[in-house]
Design an enzyme around this catalytic site. Structure first.
Site, PDB file in Angstrom:
ATOM      1  CE1 TYR A 144      -3.717   2.620   0.562  1.00  0.00           C
ATOM      2  CE2 TYR A 144      -2.355   3.312   2.670  1.00  0.00           C
ATOM      3  CZ  TYR A 144      -3.299   3.255   1.516  1.00  0.00           C
ATOM      4  OH  TYR A 144      -4.360   4.653   1.602  1.00  0.00           O
ATOM      5  CG  ASP A 239       5.591   3.396   1.228  1.00  0.00           C
ATOM      6  OD1 ASP A 239       5.823   4.188   2.089  1.00  0.00           O
ATOM      7  OD2 ASP A 239       4.506   3.289   0.800  1.00  0.00           O
ATOM      8  CE  LYS A 267       0.596   5.343   8.118  1.00  0.00           C
ATOM      9  NZ  LYS A 267       0.595   4.311   7.242  1.00  0.00           N
TER      10      LYS A 267
HETATM   11  C1  PLP Z   1       0.148   4.678   5.835  1.00  0.00           C
HETATM   12  C2  PLP Z   1       0.906   4.498   4.577  1.00  0.00           C
HETATM   13  C3  PLP Z   1       0.950   5.222   3.278  1.00  0.00           C
HETATM   14  C4  PLP Z   1      -0.184   6.393   3.391  1.00  0.00           C
HETATM   15  O1  PLP Z   1       0.298   7.588   4.298  1.00  0.00           O
HETATM   16  P1  PLP Z   1      -1.147   8.325   4.591  1.00  0.00           P
HETATM   17  O2  PLP Z   1      -0.599   9.327   5.547  1.00  0.00           O
HETATM   18  O3  PLP Z   1      -2.228   7.522   5.201  1.00  0.00           O
HETATM   19  O4  PLP Z   1      -1.802   9.265   3.454  1.00  0.00           O
HETATM   20  C5  PLP Z   1       1.679   5.174   2.421  1.00  0.00           C
HETATM   21  N1  PLP Z   1       2.590   3.986   2.676  1.00  0.00           N
HETATM   22  C6  PLP Z   1       2.714   3.105   3.518  1.00  0.00           C
HETATM   23  C7  PLP Z   1       3.511   1.928   3.576  1.00  0.00           C
HETATM   24  C8  PLP Z   1       1.696   3.472   4.457  1.00  0.00           C
HETATM   25  O5  PLP Z   1       1.682   2.256   5.459  1.00  0.00           O
END
Ligand code: PLP
Length: 426
Positions: A144, A239, A267
């Protein structure tokens, strides 16, 4: 356990908000229950609107690595609030956070702060496409990267498919630019490059996948993935929105020998406030406006409240001992859950990287999304509800990681394992 107030709030919410929530997984659909509305959180605990207190393993889905409402982070945010929330102008704080990130992460020669991880994914792709003059990307089934059009695509079944949108509203013409390969499967990526020579701008990957449950990379996967992408003139984007500053002070790609050109953060670097960031080699980052022609902007980008919370969080993470503690806590929980399923003769496995952990019901190993999807979701749902009854608040899906924080005490962890042994004995 009383859930009267939560249930009333959920009914009210359903009348004014789609599905009663502002992000889908919060609705607890996957576990067949109505969500608890959270009134407050402190340390390793959350308390709901009926006064029930739980040991929390959602951790705000990643940011709460120090636990909730850490006193020094709270003080930093309160102090900042008194000086104004946001100015639409640069601040000393943004420089400090950017320097901290650049010092901790070798590939981060420059960083652009944003408001969410989703934005970081959009911007990383835009830079990669501008830098290479190519349009296609490769992502992995089960990874994701936020909910932007290009990235909201997974494979159905099979190792390799042309992108099909996961959601109505994503034009198929856009989704077709996204190729999907199986995680931990280099041959699938090689096939993408063979079929689309000269068309692929970037490969994007979670260095440790944490959105299909926790799935670790095989030792050769990430080093060879970067080499493969680079051999074909494509970029590697790691990511690190979850893994950044969670598995070590800095990025996880270094642990696994990956060689990204760009990374995404989010995060933890916002200390629980909205944030995202893209970082990477200077010549790529300098494609961004106003240094270069690639447009990207944001009213609240680098918001002083988020940045103050992030700086203070990173300071405490840098102070030493935190990652050792997170590893120790993770190892304890992993061992306890393994023994709980074995004791009860339940098939499954526990995947863990540091303070990220998933107990899969069913499969003996999970190295990719196909194996993850074979997990017994109903068994997970029963486990989730049995744990909730025992005061343990797990992520409400088989496919979300448990997030352990530095605030989880030995007693919290012991109570969690005891609860799991009972919950699984049913
Ligand atoms: C949470 C997440 C995102 C998206 O971040 P948001 O602040 O929710 O838009 C992207 N990549 C990974 C791996 C994530 O866990």
């Amino acid at each position: 356990m009383n859930s009267h107030n939560s249930d009333l709030l959920f009914a009210r919410a359903a009348r004014c908000t789609p599905g009663g929530v502002n992000s889908p997984v919060r609705a607890w659909k996957a576990v067949g229950a109505a969500p608890r509305f959270i009134a407050s959180a402190y340390g390793a605990y959350v308390q709901d609107e009926d006064g029930n207190r739980f040991i929390d393993y959602v951790g705000a889905f990643g940011p709460a690595v120090l636990g909730h409402a850490d006193p020094r982070v709270v003080r930093a945010v309160a102090d900042q609030a008194a000086s104004g929330f946001s100015y639409g102008a640069p601040t000393r704080l943004e420089v400090e956070l950017a320097e901290t990130i650049c010092d901790a992460i070798p590939i981060a020669q420059k960083v652009r702060l944003q408001t969410s991880g989703t934005e970081a994914g959009m911007t990383a792709l835009r830079i990669a496409r501008a830098a290479t003059g190519r349009s296609m990307i490769v992502k992995f089934d089960g990874c994701y990267h936020g909910h932007s059009d290009a990235l909201l695509v997974r494979a159905g079944s099979g190792a390799l498919t042309l992108g099909v949108p996961d959601s109505p509203g994503v034009p198929p013409q856009l989704a077709q630019l996204t190729l999907v390969a199986r995680y931990n499967d280099l041959a699938a990526v090689e096939q993408c490059f063979a079929r689309h020579a000269g068309e692929i701008a970037a490969v994007i990957v979670e260095p440790v996948a944490a959105n299909m449950g926790v799935v670790k990379p095989d030792p050769a996967f990430l080093p060879q993935l970067g080499a493969l992408a680079h051999r074909h003139g494509a970029l590697l984007i790691c990511d690190e929105v979850i893994t950044g500053f969670r598995l070590r002070f800095g990025a996880a790609y270094e642990l696994y020998g990956a060689q990204p050109d760009l990374i995404m953060l989010g995060k933890i670097i916002g200390g629980g406030n909205p944030i995202g960031a893209v970082a990477g080699r200077a010549e790529l980052m300098d494609l961004l406006a106003p240094a270069g022609p690639v447009y990207q902007a944001g009213t609240l980008s680098g918001s002083p409240l988020s940045v103050r919370a992030g700086i203070q969080t990173l300071k405490q993470l840098a102070a030493g001992g935190v990652y050792e503690r997170l590893e120790e806590a993770g190892a304890y929980l992993e061992a306890g859950l393994w023994s709980a399923i074995r004791q009860n003769g339940i098939p499954g496995c526990v995947n863990r990287a540091g303070s990220l952990l998933t107990l899969f019901f069913g499969p003996g190993e999970v190295r990719n999304a196909d194996q993850a999807m074979s997990a017994d979701r109903e068994h997970f749902a029963r486990f989730f509800n049995a744990m909730l009854e025992r005061g343990i608040y797990l992520p409400p899906s088989q496919f979300e990681a448990l997030f352990i924080s530095a605030a989880h005490s030995d007693a919290d962890l012991r109570q969690t394992v005891d609860a799991a042994v009972q919950a699984l004995a049913g």
